[in-house]
Design an enzyme around this catalytic site. Sequence first.
Site, mmCIF file in Angstrom:
data_model
loop_
_atom_site.group_PDB
_atom_site.id
_atom_site.type_symbol
_atom_site.label_atom_id
_atom_site.label_comp_id
_atom_site.label_asym_id
_atom_site.label_seq_id
_atom_site.Cartn_x
_atom_site.Cartn_y
_atom_site.Cartn_z
ATOM 1 N N GLY A 76 -5.080 9.474 14.302
ATOM 2 C CA GLY A 76 -3.989 9.586 13.413
ATOM 3 C C GLY A 76 -4.152 9.520 12.049
ATOM 4 C CE LYS A 80 -10.296 -1.293 2.562
ATOM 5 N NZ LYS A 80 -10.305 -1.993 3.672
ATOM 6 C CE1 TYR A 130 -3.239 -2.519 5.434
ATOM 7 C CE2 TYR A 130 -3.468 -0.403 4.767
ATOM 8 C CZ TYR A 130 -3.313 -1.567 4.533
ATOM 9 O OH TYR A 130 -3.003 -1.914 3.216
ATOM 10 C CB THR A 142 -0.893 0.211 1.206
ATOM 11 O OG1 THR A 142 -1.573 1.336 1.434
ATOM 12 C CG2 THR A 142 -0.022 -0.260 2.570
ATOM 13 C CG ASP A 143 -1.190 4.853 -1.169
ATOM 14 O OD1 ASP A 143 -1.673 4.188 -0.289
ATOM 15 O OD2 ASP A 143 -1.627 5.872 -1.523
ATOM 16 C CD GLU A 144 -3.599 3.752 4.033
ATOM 17 O OE1 GLU A 144 -3.605 3.364 5.312
ATOM 18 O OE2 GLU A 144 -4.680 3.314 3.258
ATOM 19 C CE LYS A 156 0.305 -4.806 2.831
ATOM 20 N NZ LYS A 156 0.049 -6.079 2.309
ATOM 21 C CG ASN A 174 -7.214 -0.962 -5.333
ATOM 22 O OD1 ASN A 174 -7.260 -2.264 -5.929
ATOM 23 N ND2 ASN A 174 -6.304 -0.278 -5.242
HETATM 24 P P1 TYD Z 1 -10.968 3.950 3.709
HETATM 25 O O1 TYD Z 1 -11.906 3.640 2.408
HETATM 26 O O2 TYD Z 1 -11.093 3.467 4.915
HETATM 27 O O3 TYD Z 1 -9.467 3.781 2.977
HETATM 28 P P2 TYD Z 1 -7.998 4.371 3.812
HETATM 29 O O4 TYD Z 1 -8.318 4.680 5.111
HETATM 30 O O5 TYD Z 1 -7.267 3.236 3.638
HETATM 31 O O6 TYD Z 1 -7.585 5.569 2.990
HETATM 32 O O7 TYD Z 1 -11.223 5.506 3.878
HETATM 33 C C1 TYD Z 1 -10.952 6.485 3.000
HETATM 34 C C2 TYD Z 1 -11.193 7.819 3.551
HETATM 35 O O8 TYD Z 1 -12.450 8.093 3.986
HETATM 36 C C3 TYD Z 1 -10.270 8.108 4.765
HETATM 37 O O9 TYD Z 1 -9.858 9.341 4.614
HETATM 38 C C4 TYD Z 1 -11.301 7.785 5.838
HETATM 39 C C5 TYD Z 1 -12.448 8.314 5.335
HETATM 40 N N1 TYD Z 1 -13.812 7.680 5.938
HETATM 41 C C6 TYD Z 1 -15.000 8.507 6.312
HETATM 42 O O10 TYD Z 1 -14.760 9.679 6.455
HETATM 43 N N2 TYD Z 1 -15.794 7.728 7.015
HETATM 44 C C7 TYD Z 1 -15.820 6.221 6.953
HETATM 45 O O11 TYD Z 1 -16.876 5.762 7.488
HETATM 46 C C8 TYD Z 1 -14.913 5.757 6.377
HETATM 47 C C9 TYD Z 1 -14.915 4.227 6.435
HETATM 48 C C10 TYD Z 1 -13.831 6.451 5.760
#
Ligand code: TYD
Length: 328
Positions: free
Chosen positions: A269, A175, A136, A111-113, A140, A166
């Site tokens: 965070g 997600k 997470y 992941t890019d994270e 990774k 993705n």
């Molecule tokens: P997410 O789909 O969990 O991917 P990642 O954390 O790996 O980037 O979240 C995408 C973005 O959306 C992230 O900035 C967190 C935000 N988010 C919300 O605002 N509300 C939510 O309920 C979720 C799941 C994510």
Amino acid sequence: MFVNKYPDYHIYNLDKLTYAGNLENIADIENKSNYTFIKGDIADNTYIEKIFNEYNFDAVIHLAAESHVDRSITNPLEFVMTNVIGTVNLLQAANKTWLDKTNKLFYHVSTDEVYGSLEETGKFTEETAYDPHSPYSASKASSDHFVRAFFDTYKLPIVISNCSNNYGPNQFPEKLIPLFINNIQQNKNLPVYGNGLNVRDWLYVEDHVDAIDQIFHKGKLGETYNIGGNNELTNLELIDTLIKVVDKKLNRKEGSSKKLITFVEDRKGHDLRYAIDLTKINSELNWNPTLNFEKGLEKTVNWYLDNEKWLSNVTSGDYKDYYEKMYD
Ligand code: TYD
């Protein structure tokens, strides 16, 4: 995709089938003669070594991981078990059983994270220093380091890719995109963390698969490739477009679901911004994302709204408990 595209390969699909795994997603390849499903846990080293001995794989594409940041905040150890221990088990099994390492490949998908968080400008390149913040991304990052360590120490032939967010069909509705499609459809609140100004770089899943295909076949050993969508959006921009597309499909008045947006406490965070510099994969492997975001989002929304049974199956049971703990 590999099963259909490469009939000369035999694909073994190893999966633990946790809450997010679902054989229904791949029912179309279930009976193909070049495909075998194996249920198993990469954290179980005895089992992993046994199947490496039994099947004598030529290559591994390692995609198995716990991937949801919010879950890693509640249960970091689960992420260490699968993402770190699981990866080391796979590396060890490959290293032990691949006596002749020529023509073998261990491809690690990440992941890019791992690169941490960007401010308003700049992009992640393959040279960006690792700076993970969530359990997470720390897990990774650790797995990436182990993969490189096996290249340096044992000359295990490896390649790594680090990809941005993705989206697309079949994604588990924890997600952002599938969660919000489901909530809009059910007239439930859309929980936006913090001020909604965090930026993610969204990539349609089939473009990611295509990048994996290129890297698997043409990537240089020991190298890392970043993959992204060239498609940065704040969460609020994304949610606005999503609401438009879903409202239209549901024959609701345009934008009427905006009332569901609810600002909630920020994720702990929470990384501000991710963005990928595509120079390396573009110049070395001639890869670029192809699907325009509006089209990709429309395809995704159509898939979820046309597959209500899939959604109701995966959002019952454990999902309900998770949702209540997380959002109620
Ligand atoms: P997410 O789909 O969990 O991917 P990642 O954390 O790996 O980037 O979240 C995408 C973005 O959306 C992230 O900035 C967190 C935000 N988010 C919300 O605002 N509300 C939510 O309920 C979720 C799941 C994510």
